[in-house]
Design an enzyme around this catalytic site. Structure first.
Site, PDB file in Angstrom:
ATOM      1  N   ASP A 117       2.883  25.308   3.204  1.00 56.40           N
ATOM      2  CA  ASP A 117       1.540  25.460   2.648  1.00 56.40           C
ATOM      3  C   ASP A 117       0.603  24.896   3.978  1.00 56.40           C
ATOM      4  OD1 ASP A 117       2.079  26.392  -0.006  1.00 56.40           O
ATOM      5  OD2 ASP A 117       2.755  24.126  -0.251  1.00 56.40           O
ATOM      6  N   SER A 167       9.123  25.003  -9.495  1.00 50.52           N
ATOM      7  CA  SER A 167       8.871  26.372  -9.902  1.00 50.52           C
ATOM      8  C   SER A 167      10.195  27.052 -10.271  1.00 50.52           C
ATOM      9  CB  SER A 167       7.954  27.079  -9.069  1.00 50.52           C
ATOM     10  OG  SER A 167       8.592  27.368  -7.861  1.00 50.52           O
ATOM     11  N   HIS A 212       3.139  20.946  -5.516  1.00 49.85           N
ATOM     12  CA  HIS A 212       3.725  21.896  -5.247  1.00 49.85           C
ATOM     13  C   HIS A 212       3.073  23.134  -4.750  1.00 49.85           C
ATOM     14  CE1 HIS A 212       7.193  24.583  -5.669  1.00 49.85           C
ATOM     15  NE2 HIS A 212       7.350  24.850  -6.682  1.00 49.85           N
ATOM     16  N   ARG A 215       9.168  28.171   7.928  1.00 43.77           N
ATOM     17  CA  ARG A 215       8.114  28.826   7.198  1.00 43.77           C
ATOM     18  C   ARG A 215       6.763  28.658   7.872  1.00 43.77           C
ATOM     19  NH1 ARG A 215       8.968  27.688   0.911  1.00 43.77           N
ATOM     20  NH2 ARG A 215       8.974  25.578   1.723  1.00 43.77           N
ATOM     21  N   HIS A 245       7.952  16.783   2.446  1.00 40.60           N
ATOM     22  CA  HIS A 245       8.819  17.754   1.626  1.00 40.60           C
ATOM     23  C   HIS A 245      10.000  16.846   0.695  1.00 40.60           C
ATOM     24  CE1 HIS A 245      11.261  21.069   0.344  1.00 40.60           C
ATOM     25  NE2 HIS A 245      10.193  21.732   0.661  1.00 40.60           N
TER      26      HIS A 245
HETATM   27  N1  NMX Z   1       0.698  12.305   2.620  1.00 39.05           N
HETATM   28  C1  NMX Z   1       0.553  11.008   2.143  1.00 39.05           C
HETATM   29  N2  NMX Z   1       1.745  10.443   1.624  1.00 39.05           N
HETATM   30  C2  NMX Z   1       2.819  11.005   1.584  1.00 39.05           C
HETATM   31  C3  NMX Z   1       2.911  12.523   1.801  1.00 39.05           C
HETATM   32  C4  NMX Z   1       1.719  12.963   2.478  1.00 39.05           C
HETATM   33  N3  NMX Z   1       1.825  14.371   3.088  1.00 39.05           N
HETATM   34  N4  NMX Z   1       4.237  12.895   1.771  1.00 39.05           N
HETATM   35  C5  NMX Z   1       4.736  11.812   1.170  1.00 39.05           C
HETATM   36  N5  NMX Z   1       3.820  10.812   0.912  1.00 39.05           N
HETATM   37  C6  NMX Z   1       4.097   9.542   0.346  1.00 39.05           C
HETATM   38  C7  NMX Z   1       4.645   9.724  -1.184  1.00 39.05           C
HETATM   39  O1  NMX Z   1       3.376  10.056  -1.944  1.00 39.05           O
HETATM   40  C8  NMX Z   1       5.210   8.546  -1.614  1.00 39.05           C
HETATM   41  O2  NMX Z   1       4.269   7.518  -1.750  1.00 39.05           O
HETATM   42  P1  NMX Z   1       4.601   6.279  -2.965  1.00 39.05           P
HETATM   43  O3  NMX Z   1       5.813   5.858  -2.550  1.00 39.05           O
HETATM   44  O4  NMX Z   1       3.443   5.539  -2.863  1.00 39.05           O
HETATM   45  O5  NMX Z   1       4.568   7.190  -4.048  1.00 39.05           O
HETATM   46  C9  NMX Z   1       6.070   8.224  -0.256  1.00 39.05           C
HETATM   47  O6  NMX Z   1       5.452   8.994   0.863  1.00 39.05           O
HETATM   48  C10 NMX Z   1       7.465   8.864  -0.299  1.00 39.05           C
HETATM   49  O7  NMX Z   1       7.459  10.004  -0.584  1.00 39.05           O
HETATM   50  P2  NMX Z   1       8.655  11.110  -0.238  1.00 39.05           P
HETATM   51  O8  NMX Z   1       9.835  10.611  -0.375  1.00 39.05           O
HETATM   52  O9  NMX Z   1       8.673  11.276   1.371  1.00 39.05           O
HETATM   53  O10 NMX Z   1       8.069  12.608  -0.445  1.00 39.05           O
HETATM   54  P3  NMX Z   1       8.631  12.973  -2.111  1.00 39.05           P
HETATM   55  O11 NMX Z   1       9.987  13.551  -2.154  1.00 39.05           O
HETATM   56  O12 NMX Z   1       8.484  11.977  -3.179  1.00 39.05           O
HETATM   57  O13 NMX Z   1       7.332  14.021  -2.273  1.00 39.05           O
HETATM   58  C11 NMX Z   1       5.884  15.805  -1.425  1.00 39.05           C
HETATM   59  C12 NMX Z   1       7.310  15.290  -1.590  1.00 39.05           C
HETATM   60  C13 NMX Z   1       6.084  17.263  -1.008  1.00 39.05           C
HETATM   61  C14 NMX Z   1       5.474  15.870  -2.958  1.00 39.05           C
HETATM   62  C15 NMX Z   1       5.114  15.080  -0.501  1.00 39.05           C
HETATM   63  O14 NMX Z   1       5.558  14.984   0.696  1.00 39.05           O
HETATM   64  C16 NMX Z   1       3.503  15.230  -0.868  1.00 39.05           C
HETATM   65  O15 NMX Z   1       2.870  14.894  -1.634  1.00 39.05           O
HETATM   66  N6  NMX Z   1       2.948  16.269   0.234  1.00 39.05           N
HETATM   67  C17 NMX Z   1       1.584  16.600  -0.001  1.00 39.05           C
HETATM   68  C18 NMX Z   1       1.560  17.984  -1.018  1.00 39.05           C
HETATM   69  C19 NMX Z   1       2.321  19.154  -0.357  1.00 39.05           C
HETATM   70  O16 NMX Z   1       2.211  19.637   0.830  1.00 39.05           O
HETATM   71  N7  NMX Z   1       2.853  19.775  -1.168  1.00 39.05           N
HETATM   72  C20 NMX Z   1       3.636  20.889  -0.902  1.00 39.05           C
HETATM   73  C21 NMX Z   1       5.129  20.897  -0.922  1.00 39.05           C
HETATM   74  C22 NMX Z   1       5.890  22.355  -0.413  1.00 39.05           C
HETATM   75  N8  NMX Z   1       5.512  22.979  -1.912  1.00 39.05           N
HETATM   76  O17 NMX Z   1       5.121  24.417  -1.661  1.00 39.05           O
HETATM   77  O18 NMX Z   1       5.955  22.694  -2.807  1.00 39.05           O
HETATM   78  C1  MLT Z   2       9.262  25.230  -2.360  1.00 37.81           C
HETATM   79  O1  MLT Z   2       8.991  26.535  -1.831  1.00 37.81           O
HETATM   80  O2  MLT Z   2       9.664  25.477  -3.369  1.00 37.81           O
HETATM   81  C2  MLT Z   2       8.632  23.980  -1.813  1.00 37.81           C
HETATM   82  O3  MLT Z   2       8.955  23.769  -0.243  1.00 37.81           O
HETATM   83  C3  MLT Z   2       9.027  22.786  -2.474  1.00 37.81           C
HETATM   84  C4  MLT Z   2      10.551  22.537  -2.625  1.00 37.81           C
HETATM   85  O4  MLT Z   2      11.480  23.140  -2.110  1.00 37.81           O
HETATM   86  O5  MLT Z   2      10.762  21.610  -2.981  1.00 37.81           O
END
Ligand code: NMX
Ligand code: MLT
Length: 472
Positions: free
Chosen positions: A409, A278, A308, A363, A354
């Protein structure tokens, strides 16, 4: 110019809200400010030259110093770990979490002024800190509270723009449309079109837009909420209240605890350094000299994605689906099975993981502390606590997840749900209101520092193949 039409009951209510804030004209407000000590813009005027000199010095003395190497993994992997942005308002440490102008969340909770009968930091205080790098006095925060309330008038056409959408459309769509409609009053756009502001002064109309936007988004967001879930019975702004208290009030939640939660919520969601989807989107769009409304609307569209900001909606819906299937007193074994079922169906566990953090998000921790204090026996809070024990080992077992710990979240929904704000689809709007503080603060600094158009280089796979061939 604010335009009023008092044809329907809703319009009359809106007009009342607007009239209560009829001193919104920022120039008038500034005339009323007697002391520059209490006036945020005067404070910024003093700080900006020092920071401009600092940036110039950094450029001239260290401009050619390398900060790291760019690997192919980084290019293919969403630029993870690639330092490429200047973001002054906050900095994220992978283990410690966020610091707002150098201050951790517990430090902010300790030193930022709170409401008279409260303990949580007032978001206005955090805004002052983000903009100036200084902890404000209670008087400065009170002055800023009043200033924001005076700037909060929302023109009637904004409500009409939202009303043009079906009330079933996603709250983020309605909210972002409202923000786009607010853009009509952009002072930056006006100044740029008239061509009479030198670029060294671009920060000033940006400041006006930023403060007006921050002041107005809770009004627009509450309108969306009341329209969707409370038969459009709109609650006008109460200019005797602080920013967080007022937001809670306009949504229809007047308990002191919910107001405290809102102050904490808005404070902690405001900023998370410059690379998250964002704020990066807002910063990128702003780098084209798009005004704060255009930039913030772009940011909201990024926040609306499930990886996100939409994750807060997904978490509560997921928790409710657990309860629906297994009941509130689910055992850890059952919970494990449910987590595996989610993963095996190709979904992520929302609220965990994350892009930068490698430990539990502070948080999350401060929301957990709030819950332990105010709602320790809530069954959904207890479920969230159980998930904290069950999910990380499973994500670790998967082997590919870099951070198995909960993020912001994972906790916010159960707190809101406890106080009666149960409509999960709305949650990302709350996140969006809070994020206006961080994005707008940095946009003012972007203009004050004269930061350039953002334009990284991209390559295609053929380019990478050729590059590797030449390297061999
Ligand atoms: N559940 C299942 N799989 C996960 C999760 C999770 N919570 N977190 C990461 N992975 C997987 C990810 O999808 C990826 O799989 P693939 O190689 O098959 O594509 C693998 O683990 C490696 O990912 P990472 O490098 O650990 O994480 P990345 O930096 O790519 O993504 C998020 C970060 C936040 C997108 C990921 O952890 C996620 O999808 N979390 C769940 C959604 C979430 O809670 N998002 C909110 C983040 C905070 N915010 O407010 O923005
Ligand atoms: C945020 O607050 O924007 C989320 O934790 C995602 C991030 O920092 O990448």
């Amino acid at each position: 110019m604010v335009f009023y039409r008092g044809v329907s009951a809703i319009s009359r209510l809106r007009s009342r809200a607007v009239q209560q804030s009829s001193l919104s004209n920022s120039a008038r407000w500034l005339q009323m400010q007697s002391s520059s000590e209490l006036d945020l813009k005067s404070q910024m005027r003093e700080i900006i030259p020092e920071q401009q000199d600092r940036l110039k010095k950094l450029k001239s003395e260290h401009g050619k110093v390398q900060l790291g190497n760019i690997t192919v993994d980084m290019v293919l992997g969403g630029m993870r770990g690639m330092t490429g942005l200047l973001w002054e308002t906050s900095l994220l440490d992978a283990d410690e979490g966020i610091r707002f102008r150098g201050m951790s969340i517990p430090e902010c909770q300790k030193v930022l002024p709170s409401a008279q009968s409260g303990e949580e930091p007032l978001p206005e205080g955090l805004l002052w800190l983000l903009l100036t790098g200084k902890v404000p006095s209670k008087e400065q925060v009170n002055a800023l509270s009043k200033e924001l309330a005076h700037r909060a008038a929302v023109p009637d056409y904004v409500y009409k723009a939202i009303d043009a959408l079906p009330s079933t459309s996603h709250p983020m769509t309605q909210f972002a449309s409202g923000v786009m409609a607010l853009q009509v009053e952009s002072e930056f756009q006006k100044a740029y079109e008239q061509g009479d502001v030198h670029k060294s002064k671009f920060w000033e109309p940006t400041y006006e837009d930023a403060l007006n936007l921050i002041a107005r988004v809770p009004v627009v967001a509450s309108y969306v909420y009341r329209r969707m879930y409370k038969d459009s019975s709109i609650i006008p702004l109460d200019d005797s209240l602080d920013y967080g208290g007022n937001f809670s009030h306009m949504l229809g939640y007047d308990s002191p605890q919910m107001k405290e939660l809102m102050r904490l919520y808005v404070t902690i969601h405001s900023d998370h350094e410059g690379g998250n989807v964002s704020v990066h989107a807002g910063h990128l769009v702003g780098s084209a000299l798009s005004d704060p409304y255009l930039s913030f609307a772009a940011a909201l569209n990024g926040l609306a994605g499930p990886l996100h900001g939409l994750a807060n909606q997904e978490v509560l819906l997921w928790i409710k689906s657990v309860v629906e299937e297994c009941g509130e007193t689910i055992s850890k074994e059952q919970l494990k099975d449910y987590v595996w079922k989610t993963l095996n169906s190709g979904k992520v566990v929302p609220g965990y993981g994350h892009g930068v953090l490698r430990k539990t998000d502070p948080r999350y921790v401060c929301q957990r502390e709030f819950a332990l204090k105010h709602l320790p026996d809530d069954p959904l809070f207890q479920l969230v606590s159980k998930l904290y024990e069950v999910v990380p080992p499973i994500l670790t077992e998967l082997g590919k997840v870099k951070n198995p710990w909960p993020n912001v979240d994972a906790h916010s929904g159960v707190l809101l749900n406890y106080y009666g704000l149960t409509e999960a689809r709305y949650y990302t709007v709350l996140f969006g209101v809070s994020r206006s503080l961080g994005i707008c603060s940095q946009l003012i600094w972007d203009r004050a520092l004269g930061l350039p158009l953002e334009r990284p280089k991209s390559v295609n796979m053929e380019w990478l193949d050729n590059f590797m061939r030449l390297k061999r």
